[in-house]
Design a protein around this motif. Sequence first.
Motif, PDB file in Angstrom:
ATOM      1  N   PHE A 115      -5.371  10.159  -1.684  1.00  0.00           N
ATOM      2  CA  PHE A 115      -5.463   8.945  -0.885  1.00  0.00           C
ATOM      3  C   PHE A 115      -5.332   9.316   0.593  1.00  0.00           C
ATOM      4  O   PHE A 115      -4.378   9.966   0.995  1.00  0.00           O
ATOM      5  CB  PHE A 115      -4.382   7.940  -1.278  1.00  0.00           C
ATOM      6  N   SER A 116      -6.297   8.896   1.391  1.00  0.00           N
ATOM      7  CA  SER A 116      -6.325   9.264   2.812  1.00  0.00           C
ATOM      8  C   SER A 116      -5.243   8.528   3.585  1.00  0.00           C
ATOM      9  O   SER A 116      -4.869   7.389   3.258  1.00  0.00           O
ATOM     10  CB  SER A 116      -7.703   8.938   3.406  1.00  0.00           C
ATOM     11  N   SER A 117      -4.736   9.194   4.630  1.00  0.00           N
ATOM     12  CA  SER A 117      -3.762   8.552   5.520  1.00  0.00           C
ATOM     13  C   SER A 117      -4.414   7.465   6.369  1.00  0.00           C
ATOM     14  O   SER A 117      -3.731   6.795   7.139  1.00  0.00           O
ATOM     15  CB  SER A 117      -3.110   9.597   6.435  1.00  0.00           C
ATOM     16  N   GLU A 118      -5.761   7.289   6.221  1.00  0.00           N
ATOM     17  CA  GLU A 118      -6.442   6.199   6.920  1.00  0.00           C
ATOM     18  C   GLU A 118      -6.171   4.851   6.276  1.00  0.00           C
ATOM     19  O   GLU A 118      -6.618   3.823   6.772  1.00  0.00           O
ATOM     20  CB  GLU A 118      -7.957   6.441   6.924  1.00  0.00           C
ATOM     21  N   ASN A 119      -5.432   4.830   5.154  1.00  0.00           N
ATOM     22  CA  ASN A 119      -5.160   3.588   4.436  1.00  0.00           C
ATOM     23  C   ASN A 119      -3.783   3.029   4.800  1.00  0.00           C
ATOM     24  O   ASN A 119      -2.870   3.777   5.167  1.00  0.00           O
ATOM     25  CB  ASN A 119      -5.199   3.831   2.915  1.00  0.00           C
ATOM     26  N   TYR A 120      -3.654   1.710   4.703  1.00  0.00           N
ATOM     27  CA  TYR A 120      -2.368   1.024   4.798  1.00  0.00           C
ATOM     28  C   TYR A 120      -1.925   0.619   3.387  1.00  0.00           C
ATOM     29  O   TYR A 120      -2.757   0.370   2.507  1.00  0.00           O
ATOM     30  CB  TYR A 120      -2.461  -0.258   5.626  1.00  0.00           C
ATOM     31  N   PHE A 121      -0.601   0.520   3.185  1.00  0.00           N
ATOM     32  CA  PHE A 121      -0.051  -0.117   1.991  1.00  0.00           C
ATOM     33  C   PHE A 121       0.461  -1.488   2.426  1.00  0.00           C
ATOM     34  O   PHE A 121       1.315  -1.584   3.300  1.00  0.00           O
ATOM     35  CB  PHE A 121       1.081   0.720   1.404  1.00  0.00           C
ATOM     36  N   ILE A 122      -0.092  -2.545   1.841  1.00  0.00           N
ATOM     37  CA  ILE A 122       0.212  -3.911   2.258  1.00  0.00           C
ATOM     38  C   ILE A 122       0.724  -4.708   1.055  1.00  0.00           C
ATOM     39  O   ILE A 122       0.183  -4.587  -0.046  1.00  0.00           O
ATOM     40  CB  ILE A 122      -1.040  -4.598   2.861  1.00  0.00           C
ATOM     41  N   ALA A 123       1.773  -5.494   1.287  1.00  0.00           N
ATOM     42  CA  ALA A 123       2.306  -6.391   0.262  1.00  0.00           C
ATOM     43  C   ALA A 123       2.335  -7.804   0.810  1.00  0.00           C
ATOM     44  O   ALA A 123       2.741  -8.027   1.948  1.00  0.00           O
ATOM     45  CB  ALA A 123       3.707  -5.949  -0.163  1.00  0.00           C
ATOM     46  N   ARG A 124       1.899  -8.768   0.006  1.00  0.00           N
ATOM     47  CA  ARG A 124       1.874 -10.175   0.402  1.00  0.00           C
ATOM     48  C   ARG A 124       2.750 -10.983  -0.548  1.00  0.00           C
ATOM     49  O   ARG A 124       2.967 -10.610  -1.696  1.00  0.00           O
ATOM     50  CB  ARG A 124       0.436 -10.723   0.358  1.00  0.00           C
ATOM     51  N   GLY A 125       3.208 -12.110  -0.075  1.00  0.00           N
ATOM     52  CA  GLY A 125       3.964 -13.026  -0.904  1.00  0.00           C
ATOM     53  C   GLY A 125       5.302 -13.361  -0.284  1.00  0.00           C
ATOM     54  O   GLY A 125       5.863 -12.608   0.513  1.00  0.00           O
ATOM     55  N   CYS A 126       5.836 -14.483  -0.654  1.00  0.00           N
ATOM     56  CA  CYS A 126       7.125 -14.944  -0.157  1.00  0.00           C
ATOM     57  C   CYS A 126       8.235 -14.235  -0.926  1.00  0.00           C
ATOM     58  O   CYS A 126       8.400 -14.445  -2.127  1.00  0.00           O
ATOM     59  CB  CYS A 126       7.217 -16.459  -0.319  1.00  0.00           C
ATOM     60  N   GLY A 127       8.990 -13.358  -0.257  1.00  0.00           N
ATOM     61  CA  GLY A 127      10.054 -12.618  -0.913  1.00  0.00           C
ATOM     62  C   GLY A 127       9.520 -11.588  -1.876  1.00  0.00           C
ATOM     63  O   GLY A 127       9.843 -11.618  -3.056  1.00  0.00           O
ATOM     64  N   ASN A 128       8.722 -10.664  -1.391  1.00  0.00           N
ATOM     65  CA  ASN A 128       8.093  -9.648  -2.240  1.00  0.00           C
ATOM     66  C   ASN A 128       8.636  -8.275  -1.884  1.00  0.00           C
ATOM     67  O   ASN A 128       8.514  -7.816  -0.768  1.00  0.00           O
ATOM     68  CB  ASN A 128       6.564  -9.671  -2.060  1.00  0.00           C
ATOM     69  N   LEU A 129       9.275  -7.616  -2.855  1.00  0.00           N
ATOM     70  CA  LEU A 129       9.715  -6.228  -2.700  1.00  0.00           C
ATOM     71  C   LEU A 129       8.732  -5.351  -3.464  1.00  0.00           C
ATOM     72  O   LEU A 129       8.715  -5.347  -4.687  1.00  0.00           O
ATOM     73  CB  LEU A 129      11.144  -6.050  -3.247  1.00  0.00           C
ATOM     74  N   ALA A 130       7.874  -4.627  -2.750  1.00  0.00           N
ATOM     75  CA  ALA A 130       6.843  -3.780  -3.354  1.00  0.00           C
ATOM     76  C   ALA A 130       7.228  -2.318  -3.180  1.00  0.00           C
ATOM     77  O   ALA A 130       7.516  -1.874  -2.073  1.00  0.00           O
ATOM     78  CB  ALA A 130       5.472  -4.053  -2.727  1.00  0.00           C
ATOM     79  N   LEU A 131       7.259  -1.576  -4.289  1.00  0.00           N
ATOM     80  CA  LEU A 131       7.657  -0.172  -4.275  1.00  0.00           C
ATOM     81  C   LEU A 131       6.509   0.703  -4.748  1.00  0.00           C
ATOM     82  O   LEU A 131       5.892   0.423  -5.776  1.00  0.00           O
ATOM     83  CB  LEU A 131       8.873   0.051  -5.180  1.00  0.00           C
ATOM     84  N   MET A 132       6.207   1.755  -4.001  1.00  0.00           N
ATOM     85  CA  MET A 132       5.229   2.761  -4.425  1.00  0.00           C
ATOM     86  C   MET A 132       5.997   3.898  -5.088  1.00  0.00           C
ATOM     87  O   MET A 132       6.927   4.453  -4.504  1.00  0.00           O
ATOM     88  CB  MET A 132       4.426   3.282  -3.237  1.00  0.00           C
TER      89      MET A 132
END
Length: 670
Positions: A115-132
């Motif tokens: 996965f290229s560093s040209e990408n963002y990791f984005i999380a949406r939602g009210c009160g969302n804890l997203a873990l990679m």
Amino acid sequence: MAAVELTVFQVILLFWSLRTAVSQVEMRCPSSCGNICIPYPFGMEEGSYLDERFKILCNSSSGVPKLTVDGTKLEVRYISVRRSTIGVMFPVVSANCGGKDRNTVVDLEGSPFVFSSENYFIARGCGNLALMNQNQSTIGVCVSICDKNRDSMMASCSGTDCCQTTIPSFLKVFNVTMKGLDDGKGSSGEKQCRYAYLVAQSWINYGSYYSDVGGDSDPYDMRHRDSVPVVLDWGIDERVFESLVKNGSFHNSTGRVYDNYRRKIKAKMAGIGVGVGFGALFLLIGLWWLYKVFKRKRSEKLKKKYFKRNGGLLLQEQLSSGEVNVEKIKMFPSKELDKATDHYNVNRTLGQGGQGTVYKGMLADGKIVAVKKSKVIDEGNLRQFINEVVLLSQINHRNVVKLLGCCLETELPLLVYEFIPNGTLFQFIHDPNEEFPLTWEMRLRIAAEVAGALFYLHSAASLPIFHRDIKSTNILLDEKYRAKVADFGTSRSVSIDQTHVTTQVQGTFGYLDPEFFQSSQFTDKSDVYSFGVVLVELLTGQKAISFTRSEEQGRSLAAYFIMAMESNCLFDILDPQVVKQGEREDVLMVASLARSCLRLNGKERPTMKEVTMVLERLKKSENLIVQQENEYDRNEVMGAPWDVTSASTISSFEIGAPSSLDEKPLLHTY
């Protein structure tokens, strides 16, 4: 002027002819699927690709090429041989969004793709804890909080209902878990629509980069999409490539075509060169000189623009006020720092975080420094940024990384710190050096040094400073393995009896004061909580957040530690070095101190002054502690609140002001 314009026209004509020759070659495509060119080493038919990993499936009816990775077919948007990238459509992970719950895991291990560093990791939602997650470890965290008053038409992603972060270099696994967070008012986040995705930065920055994806007023809103554009880097083994080139089998037919292309380019370039003649050489030299003059003037103009935009005028105002020691703030020229870091060479990178990237540099006098290239600063916070630069540059404590100066004439502000050679406390704890182990004596000393630094920042300075991101990765170790508190990118200076209220989550998950989620206020006790987590790291040798522990044990180290204390199982979770080398009474005292720091009610936590006193006295007077064992209440150590523990502990130690804080008062900068 007319002569210059004629010269420019002739040179443009020359380069246009050269570019045309090259473009005619590049436009030829060995094969294609729909309107997508499929260059080697990719291919669609057997014998046309390097190996099966580069095979492209082409649907002749739809003309949509697809690449199979880890059993998942990804639609191909483009392939670039020059940049070694491939654009694909990647799945969106979602939950509670109109019945479209999806959680696709893609593993690139064993493939030539990352996965290229040209990408963002984005999380949406009210009160969302997203873990990679990767290899049962969390490698990325994104937290979005709730705000019902947020304008739904506002296209931003700054922590409210939307968060974004960069991804680690050479990421090979896309595995996301999401958890809903309570909004603090009894509303559970588990029922809210939440989703997360990787996406190309070009899509977020330019919206309609892909012609068939776009048109939304909010470029972050992907709830109704199944996939979004993502960039993958690819490559082939150097030895394989050299072997293919050497024996002429870099795909035989493609190699012959490329050889013909090169011969045609050379022939056309030679013809153009003869036609233009030697006169063009002199014209180019003249234009080059004009270009250098123009570039120098443009550079000077940009420097003035950036200096003003980054708060240079405000800094000059502070320096001319007479309230600041000018000698302690050095304004570094951008040219000097550019040379010191070898033009910010990626090989000079020391670390990268939410506040910016840090590079190792060597100044003209041979001094080694750390240069931090900050992220974009909101113009509305310029005065606060400059005030903090002035304040932090005057911090004089041996356990705080020294800010040497700054550079404001670049697009992004640059901060120059002293260089600390032995990495971070996180590395020392979790990646131990067998030749130089982390002993109990070193753990106790490092804890005392960090506590002393925080005590100094909280109360010894003319204006108290809250660090707000204390963690083991922000504690550096010098050549003698002394602790140095670093990274004040999120710190704030406050007036007496003032707290800092914020609407954005600032800090690191696992270290962040849970009381902040209720009050949205950072206080000195927020730093105390974070320090308590670091203290538990030193005791247990475990990470602040770990998915190797069961849910019953607790993913959070703080919760896991408190549970062990309450069930009298403390020594079962301690690091073997601590159990082997530390006196039982000393270990219990430090564990009691850590638990007091981790109390949910901030008012029940000790101050950093009290913490420092206990650790300093414990470090110096271990024999005294053993002699007074009868005065020590073990039940209180295992569970009593701080106000009880501190009364008995501090009085028994006869604690006075610590003598090794090496502190000097700061100057007032406001």
